[in-house]
Design a protein around this motif. Structure first.
Motif, PDB file in Angstrom:
ATOM      1  N   ASP A  98       1.188  -1.448  -0.032  1.00  0.00           N
ATOM      2  CA  ASP A  98      -0.319  -0.087   0.307  1.00  0.00           C
ATOM      3  C   ASP A  98       0.789   1.118   0.381  1.00  0.00           C
ATOM      4  N   GLN A  99       2.116   1.093   0.284  1.00  0.00           N
ATOM      5  CA  GLN A  99       3.016   2.684   0.632  1.00  0.00           C
ATOM      6  C   GLN A  99       3.473   3.045  -0.515  1.00  0.00           C
ATOM      7  N   ALA A 130      -0.314   8.447  -9.851  1.00  0.00           N
ATOM      8  CA  ALA A 130      -1.562   9.131  -9.475  1.00  0.00           C
ATOM      9  C   ALA A 130      -2.435   9.444  -7.790  1.00  0.00           C
ATOM     10  N   ALA A 131      -3.145   7.774  -7.601  1.00  0.00           N
ATOM     11  CA  ALA A 131      -3.429   7.467  -7.502  1.00  0.00           C
ATOM     12  C   ALA A 131      -3.153   8.791  -5.713  1.00  0.00           C
ATOM     13  N   LYS A 132      -1.397   8.815  -5.814  1.00  0.00           N
ATOM     14  CA  LYS A 132      -0.296   9.086  -4.272  1.00  0.00           C
ATOM     15  C   LYS A 132      -1.067  10.441  -3.732  1.00  0.00           C
ATOM     16  N   LYS A 133      -0.272  11.487  -3.290  1.00  0.00           N
ATOM     17  CA  LYS A 133      -0.019  12.697  -3.028  1.00  0.00           C
ATOM     18  C   LYS A 133       1.023  13.044  -3.607  1.00  0.00           C
ATOM     19  N   PRO A 134       1.393  14.276  -3.353  1.00  0.00           N
ATOM     20  CA  PRO A 134       2.425  14.569  -3.902  1.00  0.00           C
ATOM     21  C   PRO A 134       3.877  14.597  -3.057  1.00  0.00           C
ATOM     22  N   THR A 179       2.915   4.152 -18.716  1.00  0.00           N
ATOM     23  CA  THR A 179       1.502   4.268 -18.326  1.00  0.00           C
ATOM     24  C   THR A 179       1.382   3.205 -16.968  1.00  0.00           C
ATOM     25  N   ARG A 180       1.843   2.494 -16.852  1.00  0.00           N
ATOM     26  CA  ARG A 180       1.051   1.689 -15.574  1.00  0.00           C
ATOM     27  C   ARG A 180       1.659   1.801 -14.033  1.00  0.00           C
ATOM     28  N   LEU A 181       2.316   2.720 -13.847  1.00  0.00           N
ATOM     29  CA  LEU A 181       3.636   3.590 -13.050  1.00  0.00           C
ATOM     30  C   LEU A 181       2.633   4.837 -12.458  1.00  0.00           C
TER      31      LEU A 181
END
Length: 165
Positions: free
Chosen positions: A66-67, A100-104, A93-95
């Motif tokens: 998850d992290q 994109a789902a993570k915070k900056p 593209t996968r990365l």
């Protein structure tokens, strides 16, 4: 011609000195040499980010899937993100979707490369991660002792814990 004065010339006691005074020249040269020797020694600063050493004892360890994003490069040049094998064409593209789902401030990607991996492929993987939006890139030198890659336990050289009877 009684009122006319004659000019008198005073002969200097020593002839004019046209030689260079070497003492100030030597002083300046010595100061320059000292600066030339000392200045390179002052410019050896390397900015290194060191992790904090505080340990929180009451929290359970977070699930690494998850992290963290760990990109594994095998000796044949294949990519794996965490435990999933990815083709080279789908890597960026996968990365990008995963980052994109993570915070900056959480866009961190770790890389683990086999010793026989081509250096150019590692650099291409690093560049692909930057293009995908990773803010921080890290190199992992050892896998955790409980790492599982593609469904098999990885031998890291440490003995596995024995189950209790």
């Amino acid at each position: 011609m009684a009122g006319h004065k004659q000019r008198q010339w005073v002969k200097p006691q020593t002839p004019p000195n046209s030689e260079i005074n070497v003492t100030p020249l030597v002083d300046v040269v010595l100061v320059l040499i000292i600066f030339m020797v000392v200045t390179p020694l002052l410019e050896k600063d390397i900015l290194v980010r060191v992790p904090d050493t505080e340990v929180e004892e009451n929290q359970p360890p977070p699930d690494p899937n998850d992290q963290q994003l760990v990109v594994l490069l095998d000796k044949d040049g294949g990519y794996s993100i965490n435990t999933e094998k990815i083709s080279a064409a789908d890597y960026v593209t996968r990365l990008t979707r995963m980052l994109a789902a993570k915070k900056p401030d959480e866009k961190v990607v770790f890389f683990m490369a086999d010793d026989a991996t081509n250096y150019g492929r590692l650099i291409a993987a690093l560049d692909g991660a930057k293009a995908a939006g990773a803010k921080v890139l890290g190199m992992a030198t050892e896998l955790p002792s409980n790492a599982i890659i593609q469904g098999t336990q990885v031998d890291t050289g440490t003995p596995a814990p024995t189950p209790a009877p």
